[in-house]
Scaffold this active site. Structure first.
Site, PDB file in Angstrom:
ATOM      1  N   LEU A  72      -6.727   3.230   4.191  1.00 58.38           N
ATOM      2  CA  LEU A  72      -7.191   3.548   2.841  1.00 58.38           C
ATOM      3  C   LEU A  72      -8.576   2.992   2.555  1.00 58.38           C
ATOM      4  O   LEU A  72      -9.363   3.613   1.847  1.00 58.38           O
ATOM      5  CB  LEU A  72      -6.187   3.016   1.810  1.00 58.38           C
ATOM      6  CG  LEU A  72      -4.752   3.547   1.944  1.00 58.38           C
ATOM      7  CD1 LEU A  72      -3.838   2.896   0.925  1.00 58.38           C
ATOM      8  CD2 LEU A  72      -4.728   5.063   1.804  1.00 58.38           C
ATOM      9  N   ALA A  79       0.832  -1.203   0.000  1.00 60.07           N
ATOM     10  CA  ALA A  79       0.000   0.000   0.000  1.00 60.07           C
ATOM     11  C   ALA A  79       0.866   1.253   0.000  1.00 60.07           C
ATOM     12  O   ALA A  79       0.604   2.210  -0.739  1.00 60.07           O
ATOM     13  CB  ALA A  79      -0.932  -0.002   1.206  1.00 60.07           C
ATOM     14  N   GLY A  84      -0.927  -5.873   6.684  1.00 60.72           N
ATOM     15  CA  GLY A  84      -0.921  -7.317   6.468  1.00 60.72           C
ATOM     16  C   GLY A  84      -0.355  -8.106   7.628  1.00 60.72           C
ATOM     17  O   GLY A  84      -0.843  -9.183   7.966  1.00 60.72           O
ATOM     18  N   GLU A  85       0.692  -7.567   8.273  1.00 59.87           N
ATOM     19  CA  GLU A  85       1.377  -8.307   9.333  1.00 59.87           C
ATOM     20  C   GLU A  85       0.858  -8.001  10.732  1.00 59.87           C
ATOM     21  O   GLU A  85       0.766  -8.892  11.584  1.00 59.87           O
ATOM     22  CB  GLU A  85       2.877  -7.996   9.290  1.00 59.87           C
ATOM     23  CG  GLU A  85       3.718  -9.035   8.588  1.00 59.87           C
ATOM     24  CD  GLU A  85       3.769  -8.854   7.084  1.00 59.87           C
ATOM     25  OE1 GLU A  85       4.308  -9.733   6.407  1.00 59.87           O
ATOM     26  OE2 GLU A  85       3.266  -7.838   6.578  1.00 59.87           O
TER      27      GLU A  85
END
Length: 738
Positions: free
Chosen positions: A630, A512, A704-705
């Site tokens: 976002l 991103a 993501g993590e």
């Protein structure tokens, strides 16, 4: 009706969602070029030794079998000794399929049958007999091999500060513990697959490959076949999960490309679920934690030592111990990270690599220290809150972790927690509350993007990135639509093709920020091109106007109080079919003056059956400070997925290896347990507002993590609060609780 063009920060449904739910999104194994043949790989059954013979006569007699490839008949043009360096390869000598007769680990690919159908290839593979000369001396368990731990090829952790040993010895409150995490396997829903087609006339490959970055596979194939990169096109439009397993090309790609070039036919190779356990995994790790504090709970020392497994042929590294020097304010810190080579395949990055491992130990140790000091676990973390990164001696670009603590505690009802274990019961269920902090790097990589706006007012933006299910297609479309004032239905984002502008692999939670920044930049550059063109085609409207006066909205351009001229009219008036711009984006130099991280607070309620030890998790609250969000819809999905995986990590996941032969015993989804619907109840995700103008042009940190970090430790801490039993080895199964 003109669509609302404010998209960034709004919950927007996936632009590829309809394709996915209707089966129109093609995954790699679904590509079937004409004259396709199929490969089926045969894997070794020993952990160490040599192949002495491969008997393939019976298999070659099966109708439909085209060829059987072994180390004895690899085509000479395959440069297995290529000096191509995989940028993601750790130090050492990367594994090379069919290089020679030597066996390095159980499950190593040793041959492949190619036949007209998958079923024929699989049947014939069962007729191939491989004879071995087995070496008895091998080791697959790091705990039995700690004497061979090494610092060789291991990046040094941050320099020690103060004197941790003296501070520990002189402190009033201290803990000295060990934590163990077993090896874990990625197991994405889509197995690894490659479809390779060699064009003899052009001397080029066309390849469909499951990969988290097409440039990775392109470089690998170009390297081993001594080709220019332009002669290798890799396409990967949809990925059914990867979680790090698709960062480096896997061995099915080599086999498909090799066979296609040798047979001059398109070749498809799809891994079986068992084969999905034959490469890469989260490495087993033993961690030793020594923490000390004064009576108020103020940390006086941190010592964190980790021993992680790697293969004999590569030195795979993770950032495991650094988090302990970063997370809390402490003047006396000593960190040590060592590798233990064993006879397994090289581990791989796996969701939040190193972070989920290191923070598991740190956050469990902090809970134990809080109990020893008689301080509430949340209060202990606030007492030791770090206002700057002491590892790097830098300020944070932004840090709203205190707000995460507050929001999570309010939503969860942390004030109801009782410090004494076994204090809350519901019928036969012991109820426990646990919490942990989370942290992950907010990174940005170099990236490129291209934008094309047509005379019909349609925008196509492209970059050679990937979408592994995270929503890349969607958020890039949102960014482009908002900047140019278009309806998202008139925007198409293209990815997953090596002919598109360069982009980093999708990993590290940086897509991103990296590709998104490039998309923002290219659309801003397109604004300038549109405005410049409009001054030529419509001078009466834009004469003496500056781009700062311009408004890009409703698929058109206006300046001041003047009329809005559609993009289509501007481009058509210039007698053009389209205008296009391409840009390269990279982090600002000023970014290096700051430490950039995403933070979280995880709170968990567990129920433990007093008689059976059965554990359930009725609710989880995860508060995230991740910069600009976002798309809250896809962002929430990322965190829910991470929490779900954290539940599996805490209670279920464990790759079990037979020490007698190095074989993975539970290489299937029946016996390698992962969290399923019945294990996952209420998950509340909170996004804490966080403004960051330093991290990247979008202010987005990546998600993501961070969703998995801290979950396993919060569950472990809650189980202690429920039962009074401290389990320091994952997964926490009922036998360990009892």
């Amino acid at each position: 009706m003109i669509a609302d063009t404010k998209y960034i920060g709004k919950s927007t449904r996936r632009v590829d969602g309809i394709k996915k739910v209707t089966g129109q999104a093609p995954y790699i194994a679904e590509f079937n070029p004409a004259d396709l043949v199929h490969g089926y790989i045969i894997n070794s059954t020993i952990a160490k030794g040599k192949i002495t013979a491969i008997h393939k006569e019976k298999a070659l007699q099966v109708p439909g079998v085209r060829e059987i490839f072994t180390h004895e008949n690899v085509p000479v043009e395959v440069k297995i000794d290529s000096d191509y360096t995989d940028p993601l390869a750790p130090p050492g000598n990367p594994f090379r399929p069919l290089y020679d007769e030597n066996i390095l680990y159980n499950g190593q690919p040793v041959a492949m049958v190619v036949a007209d159908t998958f079923e024929t290839a699989a049947f014939a593979a069962g007729l191939v007999q491989v004879e071995y000369e087995e070496e008895e001396a091998y080791e697959v368990d790091i705990r039995r091999n700690l004497d061979n731990a090494t610092h060789e090829d291991v990046p040094e952790p941050p320099e020690p500060r103060g004197n941790a040993a003296d501070a520990f010895n002189s402190s009033e409150v201290k803990i000295d513990t060990e934590y163990y995490q077993p090896r874990e396997y990625h197991n994405p829903m889509e197995p690894f697959a490659s479809v390779a087609s060699w064009n003899e006339e052009e001397g080029s490959f066309s390849i469909y490959d499951k990969i988290q970055g097409v440039s990775s596979s392109q470089g690998y194939i170009a390297g081993i076949f001594n080709l220019e990169k332009e002669k290798v096109r890799v396409i990967s439009p949809f990925i059914g999960g990867a979680f790090g397993s698709g960062l480096r090309p896997q061995y099915q790609l080599f086999f498909a490309a090799m066979a296609s070039k040798a047979l001059k036919l398109p070749v498809k190779v799809v891994m079986t679920r068992t084969q999905m356990f034959s490469f890469g995994h989260r490495p087993a790790c033993l961690q030793r934690m020594k923490l000390s504090a004064d009576k108020s709970g103020k940390l006086t020392s941190i010592r964190h030592q980790a021993f992680a497994e790697t293969s004999r042929f590569e030195k795979f590294n993770e950032t495991v111990v650094d988090w302990s020097g970063l997370m809390y304010q402490c003047e006396n810190v000593a960190l040590d990270y060592q590798l233990v080579p064993v006879d397994v395949y090289t581990p791989l990055d796996m969701r939040a690599p190193g972070g989920s491992t290191g923070m598991y130990a740190l956050e469990c140790a902090m809970d134990e220290l809080a109990i020893e000091a008689g301080v509430d676990p949340l209060e202990l973390r606030i007492i030791n809150y770090a206002e700057k990164d002491q590892n790097e001696d830098k300020p944070f670009s932004s840090k709203e972790l205190k707000a995460c603590y507050q929001r999570a505690a309010e939503k969860f009802g942390w004030q109801k927690r009782k410090s004494e274990p076994r204090s809350i019961k519901q019928g036969n269920q012991l109820v426990g509350y646990g919490m942990a902090s989370g942290v992950w790097e907010a990174m940005q990589q170099k990236s490129s993007a291209k934008a094309i706006l047509t005379s019909e007012g349609k925008l196509t933006v492209s970059s050679g990135t990937a979408d592994i299910g995270t929503g890349t297609y969607t958020i890039m479309s949102q960014i482009a639509a908002e900047i140019l004032g278009l309806s998202i239905e008139n925007v198409e984002f293209k990815l997953g093709d090596s002919t598109l502008p360069d982009a980093p692999i999708e990993g590290g939670s940086w897509t991103a920020s990296s590709v998104g920044s490039a998309v923002k930049m290219v659309c801003s550059a397109l604004q300038e091109s549109i405005f410049e063109l409009a001054t030529q085609t419509h001078p009466d409207v834009f004469e003496n106007k500056l781009i700062e006066d311009a408004t890009f909205s409703n698929a058109g351009l206006s300046a001041g109080s003047g009329a809005t001229i559609s993009y289509a009219e501007i481009i058509s008036s210039a007698e053009k079919k389209s205008i296009q711009v391409e840009v390269n984006s990279e982090p600002e130099d000023s970014r290096s003056n700051y430490s950039c991280y995403t933070h979280s607070c995880v709170m968990v309620e567990v129920h433990v059956d007093e008689d059976t030890g059965m554990i359930s998790i009725p609710r989880v609250v995860n508060a995230i400070a991740g910069g600009k969000i976002l798309n809250p819809k896809t962002a929430e999905s990322q965190i829910i997925g991470g929490v779900t995986w954290g539940i599996g990590m805490a209670l279920e996941e464990e790759g079990m290896m037979d020490s007698r032969n190095g074989r993975i015993m539970n290489a299937n989804l029946a016996e390698y347990h992962v969290a399923v619907q019945a294990d996952v109840k209420e998950i509340d995700v909170i996004f804490v507002e966080e403004q960051d103008d330093i991290v990247n042009p979008l202010g987005a940190k990546g998600l993501g993590e961070i969703g998995i970090v801290g979950v396993a430790s919060a569950i472990s801490n809650a189980i202690y609060n429920a039962t009074g039993k401290r389990v320091r080895e994952l997964p926490i199964t009922l036998d360990k609780v009892l």
